[in-house]
Design a protein around this motif. Structure first.
Motif, PDB file in Angstrom:
ATOM      1  N   ALA A 116       0.946  -1.257  -0.043  1.00 32.23           N
ATOM      2  CA  ALA A 116      -0.175   0.026   0.180  1.00 32.23           C
ATOM      3  C   ALA A 116       1.022   1.220  -0.034  1.00 32.23           C
ATOM      4  CB  ALA A 116      -0.821  -0.061   1.172  1.00 32.23           C
ATOM      5  N   TYR A 117       0.401   2.367  -0.697  1.00 35.89           N
ATOM      6  CA  TYR A 117       1.063   3.332  -0.716  1.00 35.89           C
ATOM      7  C   TYR A 117       1.131   4.232   0.438  1.00 35.89           C
ATOM      8  CZ  TYR A 117       2.814   8.105  -1.631  1.00 35.89           C
ATOM      9  OH  TYR A 117       3.475   9.331  -1.653  1.00 35.89           O
ATOM     10  N   SER A 118       2.230   4.770   1.051  1.00 39.41           N
ATOM     11  CA  SER A 118       2.314   5.738   2.141  1.00 39.41           C
ATOM     12  C   SER A 118       3.249   6.689   1.843  1.00 39.41           C
ATOM     13  CB  SER A 118       2.709   4.759   3.435  1.00 39.41           C
ATOM     14  OG  SER A 118       4.159   4.388   3.300  1.00 39.41           O
ATOM     15  N   GLU A 119       3.708   7.746   2.777  1.00 39.02           N
ATOM     16  CA  GLU A 119       4.599   8.646   2.336  1.00 39.02           C
ATOM     17  C   GLU A 119       5.815   8.292   2.503  1.00 39.02           C
ATOM     18  OE1 GLU A 119       3.710  12.405   4.707  1.00 39.02           O
ATOM     19  OE2 GLU A 119       1.979  12.689   3.895  1.00 39.02           O
ATOM     20  N   GLY A 127       6.655   6.526  -0.365  1.00 40.53           N
ATOM     21  CA  GLY A 127       6.796   7.669  -1.459  1.00 40.53           C
ATOM     22  C   GLY A 127       8.443   8.097  -1.135  1.00 40.53           C
ATOM     23  N   SER A 128       8.780   8.281   0.036  1.00 34.90           N
ATOM     24  CA  SER A 128      10.159   9.110  -0.027  1.00 34.90           C
ATOM     25  C   SER A 128      11.000   8.161  -0.225  1.00 34.90           C
ATOM     26  CB  SER A 128      10.378   9.291   1.801  1.00 34.90           C
ATOM     27  OG  SER A 128      10.562   8.037   2.412  1.00 34.90           O
ATOM     28  N   ILE A 129      11.062   6.648  -0.351  1.00 33.35           N
ATOM     29  CA  ILE A 129      11.987   5.937  -0.779  1.00 33.35           C
ATOM     30  C   ILE A 129      12.218   5.998  -2.463  1.00 33.35           C
ATOM     31  CG2 ILE A 129      12.612   3.346  -0.791  1.00 33.35           C
ATOM     32  CD1 ILE A 129      11.141   3.148   1.766  1.00 33.35           C
ATOM     33  N   VAL A 130      10.961   5.869  -2.913  1.00 39.92           N
ATOM     34  CA  VAL A 130      11.060   6.023  -4.609  1.00 39.92           C
ATOM     35  C   VAL A 130      11.350   7.265  -4.892  1.00 39.92           C
ATOM     36  CG1 VAL A 130       9.487   6.058  -6.479  1.00 39.92           C
ATOM     37  CG2 VAL A 130       8.823   4.517  -4.505  1.00 39.92           C
ATOM     38  N   HIS A 131      11.334   8.237  -4.120  1.00 44.99           N
ATOM     39  CA  HIS A 131      11.896   9.586  -4.444  1.00 44.99           C
ATOM     40  C   HIS A 131      13.539   9.429  -4.571  1.00 44.99           C
ATOM     41  CE1 HIS A 131      13.464  13.631  -3.882  1.00 44.99           C
ATOM     42  NE2 HIS A 131      12.605  14.080  -4.485  1.00 44.99           N
ATOM     43  N   ARG A 132      14.026   8.858  -3.284  1.00 38.25           N
ATOM     44  CA  ARG A 132      15.328   8.596  -3.278  1.00 38.25           C
ATOM     45  C   ARG A 132      16.093   7.668  -4.520  1.00 38.25           C
ATOM     46  NH1 ARG A 132      17.222   6.747   2.667  1.00 38.25           N
ATOM     47  NH2 ARG A 132      19.545   6.849   1.816  1.00 38.25           N
ATOM     48  N   LEU A 133      15.248   6.746  -4.771  1.00 31.96           N
ATOM     49  CA  LEU A 133      15.802   5.808  -6.031  1.00 31.96           C
ATOM     50  C   LEU A 133      15.833   6.704  -7.195  1.00 31.96           C
ATOM     51  CD1 LEU A 133      16.372   2.840  -5.789  1.00 31.96           C
ATOM     52  CD2 LEU A 133      14.166   2.406  -6.636  1.00 31.96           C
ATOM     53  N   LEU A 134      14.752   7.591  -7.351  1.00 36.37           N
ATOM     54  CA  LEU A 134      14.637   8.411  -8.655  1.00 36.37           C
ATOM     55  C   LEU A 134      15.745   9.342  -8.791  1.00 36.37           C
ATOM     56  CD1 LEU A 134      10.761   8.516  -9.140  1.00 36.37           C
ATOM     57  CD2 LEU A 134      12.332   7.133 -10.537  1.00 36.37           C
TER      58      LEU A 134
END
Length: 347
Positions: free
Chosen positions: A202-205, A208-215
């Motif tokens: 499930a999505y959570s902030e 989202g912060s981990i995805v941001h770090r990856l990108l």
């Protein structure tokens, strides 16, 4: 391209049939290539496809990786098994001096997927990305005649960047299939339990912060790759550059969705792709960036393998005029699209 004997032509026909059955899009795009590049690309991809199938269809407890490594050893000894893809790949290995470390690392990546490996640190994720995608970039660069460390480093970086984009986009899909490619220490640091996330994605902030770090990390590798792309032969730059631009746009689409790659899968529309290419290709040919002296640390062994196995005769890429970029553009974009059919950049 030297005239093929009857047996060699039969092997290539079998490779074409294998690709036609496994990836119609790649096979169609390959027909646009001049023969001197089309058949090597088909032979390379056919062997990778066979290797992938062996790993995917392996019976529990079997040593499928060991068997593939034995096949690879025979190829590099000049005594391939009586399999069309192996014989065709052996000829390409000899002609282009493809170091054994490259396809061997790709086999390792396939095996890591098969065993459902998880990745504790970002370095571990990069090591995986090097194997399943950096190797693809390196082998394509070898087919283009690239043998120097700086441009080869850029090719590996581009593969890693693309793989990180795919991981960021497919977090939800992978989790629902029981797979996890996010660094587990990043998850724990963000307060996300990896096992609980896999049990109920499930999505959570925090996610989202981990995805941001990856990108963010991927953007850095796209940047370092751009310097190498600008130093490829002119008739190769736009194809490779287009692939990089489109994969980077995947990450930007994830960002536009608020870093939520759980609820749905980010897709770049056809119109958006056209805009990205139209606005970005002009900068590809003349990047002002300096070449990176080495790729991500986990990919240095690929660069060393290529540089240390430089053939005496480098393939002349000047035979094609610089403006004949259409074939390479379609080939490169479609190669990565076909690899993506598996869910990420891996043949």
């Amino acid at each position: 391209m030297p005239q093929l004997s009857n047996s060699e032509a039969a092997d290539m026909a079998a490779c074409h049939e294998l690709i036609r059955g496994g990836s119609l899009s790649f096979h169609a795009a390959s027909r646009l290539l001049p023969r001197k590049m089309r058949d090597p690309a088909i032979a390379l991809y056919a062997f990778c496809r066979e290797a992938d199938d062996v790993i995917d269809n392996a019976v529990a407890g079997s040593n499928s990786l060991g068997w593939l490594q034995e096949r690879l050893a025979l190829i590099y000894a000049g005594r391939p098994m009586d399999v069309p893809a192996d014989r065709a790949f052996a000829r390409i290995v000899d002609r282009f001096a493809i170091p054994r470390e490259l396809p061997e690392a790709l086999l390792d990546g396939f095996a890591w997927d098969s065993e459902g490996r998880r990745y504790r640190t970002f370095s571990d994720v990069r090591a995986y990305s090097v194997r399943v995608a950096g190797t693809v970039g390196a082998m394509m660069a070898v087919l283009m005649g690239v043998r120097d460390a700086e441009r080869m480093a850029s090719a590996v970086d581009l593969g890693v960047a693309m793989q990180l984009s795919n991981i960021a986009r497919d977090v939800g899909e992978d989790a629902r299939n029981g797979r996890l490619y996010l660094p587990m220490d990043w998850m724990i640091e963000a307060g996300v339990d990896p096992d609980e996330f896999l049990a109920a994605p499930a999505y959570s902030e925090a996610i989202g912060s981990i995805v941001h770090r990856l990108l963010y990390a991927a953007e850095g590798y796209y940047g370092s790759a751009s310097a190498g792309i600008a130093r490829l032969p002119m008739n190769c730059r736009f194809g490779i550059g287009a692939a990089g631009l489109l994969y980077a746009e995947i990450g930007r689409e994830v960002a536009r969705r608020g870093m939520d790659s759980i609820s749905g899968r980010a897709v770049v529309s056809g119109r958006r792709k056209v805009w990205v290419l139209a606005s970005g290709l002009g900068d590809i040919a003349f990047s002002g960036r300096s070449l990176s002296p080495q790729p991500v640390p986990e990919g240095l062994f690929l660069v060393d393998a290529v540089v240390q196995n430089t053939p005496r005769t480098i393939i002349d890429q000047r035979a094609r005029p610089w403006w004949a970029v259409g074939d390479r553009l379609v080939w490169t974009m479609d190669l990565f699209a076909s690899l993506e059919e598996r869910g990420r950049v891996r043949p």
